[in-house]
Write an enzyme that holds these catalytic residues in place. Structure first.
Site, PDB file in Angstrom:
ATOM      1  N   GLY A 153       0.830  -1.195   0.000  1.00 23.90           N
ATOM      2  CA  GLY A 153       0.000   0.000   0.000  1.00 23.90           C
ATOM      3  C   GLY A 153       0.867   1.248   0.000  1.00 23.90           C
ATOM      4  O   GLY A 153       2.048   1.208   0.350  1.00 23.90           O
ATOM      5  N   CYS A 154       0.266   2.358  -0.402  1.00 24.61           N
ATOM      6  CA  CYS A 154       1.023   3.614  -0.475  1.00 24.61           C
ATOM      7  C   CYS A 154       1.466   4.069   0.906  1.00 24.61           C
ATOM      8  O   CYS A 154       2.645   4.378   1.123  1.00 24.61           O
ATOM      9  CB  CYS A 154       0.196   4.690  -1.169  1.00 24.61           C
ATOM     10  SG  CYS A 154      -1.458   4.923  -0.478  1.00 24.61           S
ATOM     11  N   TYR A 155       0.538   4.094   1.855  1.00 24.48           N
ATOM     12  CA  TYR A 155       0.896   4.519   3.210  1.00 24.48           C
ATOM     13  C   TYR A 155       1.946   3.589   3.824  1.00 24.48           C
ATOM     14  O   TYR A 155       2.929   4.064   4.397  1.00 24.48           O
ATOM     15  CB  TYR A 155      -0.348   4.552   4.100  1.00 24.48           C
ATOM     16  CG  TYR A 155      -1.241   5.754   3.953  1.00 24.48           C
ATOM     17  CD1 TYR A 155      -0.747   7.045   4.109  1.00 24.48           C
ATOM     18  CD2 TYR A 155      -2.605   5.601   3.716  1.00 24.48           C
ATOM     19  CE1 TYR A 155      -1.585   8.153   4.019  1.00 24.48           C
ATOM     20  CE2 TYR A 155      -3.449   6.706   3.627  1.00 24.48           C
ATOM     21  CZ  TYR A 155      -2.939   7.988   3.787  1.00 24.48           C
ATOM     22  OH  TYR A 155      -3.775   9.075   3.711  1.00 24.48           O
ATOM     23  N   THR A 157       4.269   1.874   2.503  1.00 21.73           N
ATOM     24  CA  THR A 157       5.602   2.080   1.940  1.00 21.73           C
ATOM     25  C   THR A 157       6.346   3.184   2.685  1.00 21.73           C
ATOM     26  O   THR A 157       7.485   3.006   3.134  1.00 21.73           O
ATOM     27  CB  THR A 157       5.489   2.419   0.439  1.00 21.73           C
ATOM     28  OG1 THR A 157       4.918   1.292  -0.236  1.00 21.73           O
ATOM     29  CG2 THR A 157       6.845   2.745  -0.166  1.00 21.73           C
ATOM     30  N   GLY A 321       4.716   4.608  -4.080  1.00 18.18           N
ATOM     31  CA  GLY A 321       3.602   4.056  -3.315  1.00 18.18           C
ATOM     32  C   GLY A 321       2.692   3.151  -4.111  1.00 18.18           C
ATOM     33  O   GLY A 321       1.716   2.616  -3.570  1.00 18.18           O
TER      34      GLY A 321
END
Lengths: 343, 343, 343, 343
Positions: A153-155, A157, A321
């Site tokens: 997931g972006c967060y 990362t 991300g």
């Protein structure tokens, strides 16, 4: 794995991460995009949907056809939401296609946690063991030999890269970590939602899903693996009126005293083989604008008078991300230099 | 104090807080702006400098003349930077003018801390004892009878309102408080600076002055007073591409277990007499856009699985964080309802 | 018409123009909002839908009930889309309620043009004759005695105010007018649309509906009335990443030579009784930021070396372009000063 | 001209166009950046000034040394303001260095017009005849054999590409052209200016320099050359709160009737050899977001009911409007494919 031409299918090509994957791959000398699939715009050229591709790529958007993927491709990127990816991944994997799954369906090792977090029962729990969590800075070797990579997931990362060197080296308490993350609006995707209308989120800042965001288990899982014990992370996301970018401000309670110089060295050592991670010099702070449109992660470490350690990371949520990280993973899976094709 | 016509001088009228004060006071029935002073635009009409005032107010900008203030006014707002305010405040105060000082010069009770924080030696240290920290929600009674109010910093306003009910009631540890604040760019003022150029801060998010921002001592001072013991706060500001607004996300370690409902009740009780503070209902989160152009502070309290308490506050940095709070203080000083003149 | 308490119903209270009307009326001493109607959020308090109203107004959102309007109110604002307003207006009007209709349903005098422009057949064409086009700067006297005011479109407000003095005085060719308008995104309303997602319109500028926008007939109608002959206007709208504001740049071919000073005088004379219109001094140019959150229109006139005249106007599309103008109209209809209630 | 390694000096490396040139050239296989010069940050690494370059390029910023350029380089890009470039260009040119000048100093063929427009006396007027106006779509052949290219202004690039096919083919009146341009804030450069502070231009739209902008003579010069007669253009720039992008909306009075299909064909034919220009299909409109970070220009042609033709172009002001066009010119000058090195 010897390098060879990668024949790629992108499933979910008309969302932001699909678009971004195409954009990055425009310049990749070893990749041919063979199929673009979507639920929408069937029959249109991708350049008609996204004018930015005019004169740069011309490919028809097709109705998803997994037989065609198996027949024509050796790699697939799944840019579809969780639960939608679950069965497709299983089928492609069974047929020998290397899969990079952008969804959360194969990120969590613990099926019970997946079921609880996403509110569905995983239908291919057996496959979880074969999936590798696709954060190359932590799992490069496993990714090399994997045919199923769960793209982070972006967060997570940004959050994991902030904490990994500290928890791995047992320098901080594992029961008090806080990650206060600020994300651009593209992270919410291209789906219709009043909250992501321009006139709703422009000129406003807000927090949401405090302590209950779906990305929290991912962060906890990976930091716990590094720590060798259960780590507790409070993750607090915020919506910021920028299109791209995540700034993660992570707070730690140190258990060993280290100077900021020692910590910088430790981070540099931890990421010494990682092309896309930069530990900033003292006095310099990450800005999401500096990593926009790139696959880089910038990191700064700060010690404070109150004793807490603060680590700040900046990434582009759509690149490092999401789609950039997927290309990085693809490069690794196919034996290419991981920065291949990136500008 | 009986209500009477307020004859006001604004010193520093061409900065953002001066402009905002004028804007708010356009509708105040009991205030007459008598003098506008600035270092720039002497002789121009304020409506020539800020076209938003065209047809709404017409007042010449004059060279600062403290004798004229003493002669013509009974109240002055000082919208000038720290150190520039120090002597002016002293002179006006000596001459019986009620002063609301926007600078930091009279905010800190401890002169040594002022000197250390601002890198200058305070020239009117004796006056610090007479100055009241102008956060009405904490010091309303003292403000009523004060003739020298130190208007709080923008960041401290949001941070202190987040923590006050908790530290006052001894519900949280006082050695581990974190305030992660996100501010709009107008907080940096109208001075020229590459960092606040549009093309530098648009589409970017960054942290700065981690643990070393000048507003940290203010936050610590006020929370310590409430706690009855020295409180340690880590304050971490961020620059966000909005013009107005501060969102403060404050993290606390509770020492007594309370449900979120109990905490909401406690906050509501604490702020029961405060027109401008709203504790949001469960499920609702503060957005800076909701308080933009108003003097309100929105607050939400969240309990989390990891045990930490998270309190989020939203204010408009130019209004409740500066000029609106100044008007609120002025109203109190002159015996008016504190919401008088606000739309 | 003697002034009396206005008992208002707002129909369509949960869109941007409904919200803005409430916001403006919070401070109006002569207005009581009696009913708020919407298709959504029935039973919720308006402050639950729009947190900006917390502690400032508390009113339940009800299912639309025209009998209740007739029973309890003497004025209604219809903040609903075209065609949705048509029948409601007729019924309220028949029952003696003063109506201010935000939709386009009663703006065009020519029913054939309405039918062609909006692709429906007008069901109350007979009522068109009784409706007044609610641009007070042109039709103040008619509005005074009207009980049905068609509140102008946002774009037409800015465009007509730019051209009115010129065409009225026969100073320009009437077959070559161009209005190049730039609008903020709130003009598209709160309905879900991919094009108005933050990540789609942020950091982008585009034109749309060139020469075919539905607001063009309104502009043509009003300028033609002033000119006493059919005027031809090319209207070209653009979408700009701001929340509020319309800047209209209007191009004219003069038929009589006038200096810029003469033209400024002529504009000032034309708008001499108009509190909300300001002709800027030479050297000053309108900015939408200067009129944001206000009901003002700023105007600048420029002569150019190529002979063309350029008139630029700035308004807030939600205020002077919608809800503020509606309040201005309401004030006029009820015999109040037209700036009453505005801050 | 045979292709060979380009050894480049960038003079003025710490402004936005210098930064952008470096960014584009990071991936150019045939270019080595040998020297970076600036008036500021002497001795710093470019990656310290612009963190986006961390780990991607490492080059010290030096004090300008033209002898070193002559000794070490075969090409120079001058990213400095007008008048500052004048003498440097002359000296480098005299010494056989191919020069691409970003300033206006060598763009105008008529020295009197230069002197009048820029308020200085040109010191190397004799060199103007040797300079080629570097818009490859018009002057590709001359650029090939030139050693002094005057890189066009950002606004002229968008404006000229909008009008060139029409005036070249004598399809429109040459005395009534209007170009209404909307630009992002980076066009104003990195110099300190209150008007380009975030809090000044965010959430605002404004026009400036109506009919008097310095770029107007460039536009007129190039369109006149194409028309074979003196063309009159009214150029009206606007400041828009985006970082990058210029949208130009150009208005023409046709002298021959053509359908929109015929006009599209004519534009396509005119630009048939131009990799970086795309004529959009009917129904599609240019968005600056679609060309951001690219060297492309998107064009749409619209016929209107009032008879006027509207041509809209979108470019990235820092790329096709500056540094990308410079790289395109450099490629042409060195016999490389003009899209070489672009992603």
């Amino acid at each position: 794995m010897v390098s060879k031409k990668i024949r790629l299918a992108i499933i979910g090509a008309t969302g932001y991460t699909g678009r971004e994957a195409i954009s990055i791959l425009l310049n990749h000398p070893d990749v041919e995009i063979v199929h673009l699939y979507s639920l929408e715009n069937i029959g249109d050229d991708i350049a008609d949907v996204f004018s930015q591709f005019l004169g740069r790529v011309s490919l028809k958007i097709e109705e998803t056809d997994l037989d065609a993927v198996v027949r024509d491709c050796n790699c697939a990127m799944l840019c579809v939401p969780h639960t939608a990816a679950m069965g497709v991944v299983a089928e492609l994997h069974r047929n020998g296609i290397r899969v990079i799954d952008f969804s959360a369906d194969y990120r969590l090792n613990d099926v019970a946690e997946y079921n609880a977090t996403y509110g569905v029962k995983h239908k291919h729990a057996g496959l979880l063991k074969q999936a590798v969590y696709g954060l190359p800075e932590l799992h490069r070797d496993k990714i090399k030999s994997s045919s199923l990579v769960a793209n982070p997931g972006c967060y997570p990362t940004g959050a994991i890269l902030a904490g990994a060197p500290l928890v791995k080296n047992h320098l901080v308490r594992t029961d008090s970590i806080i990650v206060d993350a600020k994300s651009g609006v593209s992270g919410a995707g291209r789906a219709l939602n009043v909250k992501t209308l321009f006139a709703e989120c422009n000129e406003s800042i807000s927090a949401y899903s405090i302590g209950s965001h779906r990305h929290q288990p991912e962060i906890t899982q990976e930091l716990s693996l590094l720590a060798g014990e259960k780590v507790s992370v409070l993750f607090v996301p915020h919506l910021i009126p920028v299109t791209r970018g995540i700034l993660s401000t992570a707070y730690f309670d140190p258990v060993k005293e280290k100077s900021v110089e020692e910590l910088q060295e430790l981070f540099k050592e931890f990421y010494r083989d990682d092309y896309f991670v930069h530990v900033l010099p003292s006095g310099s702070m990450p800005k999401t604008g500096d990593v926009a449109m790139t696959n880089f992660c910038h990191i700064a470490i700060t010690t404070t008078p109150t004793g807490k350690l603060v680590v700040v990371t900046a990434i582009d949520n759509l690149v490092k991300g999401a789609s950039g990280q997927a290309v990085q993973n693809m490069n690794i899976m196919f034996g290419l230099p991981e920065e291949k094709g990136f500008s």
